[in-house]
Design an enzyme around this catalytic site. Structure first.
Site, PDB file in Angstrom:
ATOM      1  N   THR A 147     -19.185  -0.177   5.361  1.00  0.00           N
ATOM      2  CA  THR A 147     -18.574  -1.564   4.430  1.00  0.00           C
ATOM      3  C   THR A 147     -19.664  -2.374   4.938  1.00  0.00           C
ATOM      4  O   THR A 147     -20.485  -2.369   5.910  1.00  0.00           O
ATOM      5  CB  THR A 147     -16.666  -1.781   4.773  1.00  0.00           C
ATOM      6  N   SER A 182     -11.724  -6.821  11.749  1.00  0.00           N
ATOM      7  CA  SER A 182     -10.230  -6.370  11.407  1.00  0.00           C
ATOM      8  C   SER A 182     -10.117  -4.659  11.655  1.00  0.00           C
ATOM      9  O   SER A 182     -11.048  -4.494  11.765  1.00  0.00           O
ATOM     10  CB  SER A 182      -9.966  -6.169  10.076  1.00  0.00           C
ATOM     11  N   TYR A 184      -9.588  -2.632  10.383  1.00  0.00           N
ATOM     12  CA  TYR A 184      -9.981  -1.019   8.779  1.00  0.00           C
ATOM     13  C   TYR A 184     -11.385  -1.441   8.988  1.00  0.00           C
ATOM     14  O   TYR A 184     -12.279  -0.348   9.473  1.00  0.00           O
ATOM     15  CB  TYR A 184      -9.369  -1.694   7.566  1.00  0.00           C
ATOM     16  N   HIS A 185     -12.050  -2.306   9.422  1.00  0.00           N
ATOM     17  CA  HIS A 185     -13.347  -2.621   9.309  1.00  0.00           C
ATOM     18  C   HIS A 185     -14.400  -1.739  10.652  1.00  0.00           C
ATOM     19  O   HIS A 185     -15.471  -1.744  10.723  1.00  0.00           O
ATOM     20  CB  HIS A 185     -13.420  -4.032   9.133  1.00  0.00           C
ATOM     21  N   LYS A 188     -15.261   1.566  10.013  1.00  0.00           N
ATOM     22  CA  LYS A 188     -16.157   1.912   9.045  1.00  0.00           C
ATOM     23  C   LYS A 188     -17.342   1.389  10.405  1.00  0.00           C
ATOM     24  O   LYS A 188     -18.585   2.287  10.493  1.00  0.00           O
ATOM     25  CB  LYS A 188     -16.483   0.945   8.207  1.00  0.00           C
TER      26      LYS A 188
END
Length: 386
Positions: A147, A182, A184-185, A188
């Site tokens: 991302t 975050s 989530y980020h 990645k």
């Protein structure tokens, strides 16, 4: 030999599988555990356009596009035993890894979701690259959608991958630091670091495709039949900002721009994202270790809202754009610059503009207005719910 597409039931994975299968005679194996359907249901929402069952999708792919080379395997990539079997049975020459829990807000809900997101995303990637190494498949081209969120929002042009660091008169190229915002980020960011390590230690050719905010409902292949449509989420957790704005427009609410709204975000259409992933595996490109910024151009939030309002008029929608106090701590005038030459060379030219993408979305959502209105509490910002 075969091509494996993980996350094959997902928003990007499904149309990518169709595109790749239509460009090659090789076996293309979709892999998924249908978790995305469960995550969205768990937060009280659903895909705006109905998502067909996998057997219906595959039947349509064969009947409409003649894709007899496309098949599906259900399984959990966090399970080492499943991954080992998947690799030994199919011996892939390439893997396109789009499987992940992709929502920053979902990962921020509570500690349980944060833990789940980090375990799910990073364990799957580690299992795949270690599986390739341990089964002597280190020549397999590994393509992952990470991302652009790993870059954060720096005040300088974002490079396509690495950066140059200078200290006490010495300079060297270094990986871009993880500036994720975050849980989530950050998965990645860790994946990007692990992929670099897997290349260095195992020699696996890696394409780290840093995907921008992806918009749109259709690709060339999915337009042909309703059973081929990909999912379209519009809720706060799984719907990106452009999709939520379109849902607000359909439901008759103003588009709420936080603050000035001049902060720019990187965007790419679903069509352009799918094309790049297909090109990487079908054209035989397998760089040593290459980072691609999967972006066509940055767009400001206010430009995005005004474009949706203009396109909405074509559908008889009277869409207002309003500015509200920004609840976030962010630069409201951030003029993000992000390099994307490598990615644009890959796809040749932009295949869908933001305006035409919004037209596709509003056409889809107009046909499913009842679903949007029934779930409006899932996408309206707090300022409209008060």
């Amino acid at each position: 030999m075969a091509i494996i597409i993980t996350g094959g039931d997902g928003y990007i994975g499904w149309p990518t599988g169709l595109r790749i299968a239509s460009r090659t005679d090789e076996r293309c194996i979709l892999v998924d555990n249908f978790a995305r359907r469960e995550w969205v249901e768990s937060i009280g929402s659903k895909s705006a356009a109905p998502v067909a069952a996998m057997d219906e999708r595959l039947t349509a792919a064969r009947n409409v596009h003649g894709l007899s080379n496309l098949s599906f395997v259900e399984g959990d990539l966090t399970d080492r035993g499943f991954v080992d079997q998947l690799l030994t049975v199919h011996e892939p020459r390439a893997i396109v890894h789009t499987a992940a829990q992709p929502s920053a807000p979902y990962s921020q809900l509570n500690g349980e979701r944060a833990n789940y997101t980090q375990h799910n995303n990073m364990q799957a990637t580690r299992n795949l690259v270690w599986g390739l190494h341990e089964h002597d498949m280190a020549d397999t081209h590994f393509v992952e959608t990470t991302t652009t969120g790993v870059y954060g929002a720096p005040e300088f042009p974002i490079p396509e991958g690495g950066a140059v660091m200078e200290h006490e008169g010495h300079r060297d190229a270094v990986p871009f630091p993880a500036m994720a915002g975050s849980w989530y980020h950050l998965t990645k960011s860790h994946d990007a670091a692990n992929l670099r390590l897997a290349h260095r230690q195992f020699g696996i050719p890696i394409s780290d495709v840093r995907t921008a905010i992806t918009y749109g409902t259709e690709t060339e292949e999915t337009r042909a039949d309703e059973r081929l449509r990909t999912r379209f989420d519009f809720d706060y957790y799984f719907g990106v900002v452009a999709h939520r704005f379109c849902a607000q427009a359909i439901a008759g609410y103003p588009l709420t721009v936080y603050g000035k709204g001049e902060q720019r975000k990187p965007f790419v259409s679903l069509e352009d994202a799918v094309e790049g992933l297909a090109q990487l595996v079908v054209s035989g490109q397998s760089a040593e270790h290459t980072v691609y910024n999967q972006v066509t151009r940055p767009i400001s939030i206010v430009e995005m809202a005004e474009t949706i309002a203009d396109v909405g008029a074509e559908f008889g929608l009277d869409v207002d754009v309003t500015h509200v106090e920004n609840p976030r701590e962010e630069d409201e005038e951030h003029a993000m610059e992000i390099e994307n030459d490598r990615y644009m060379d890959l796809i040749g030219e932009q295949r869908q503009t933001f305006e035409s993408g919004m037209r596709d979305i509003l056409e889809t959502l107009t046909a499913h207005r009842d679903t949007i209105v029934a779930h409006e509490d899932r996408f309206l910002p707090d300022v409209l719910e008060e």
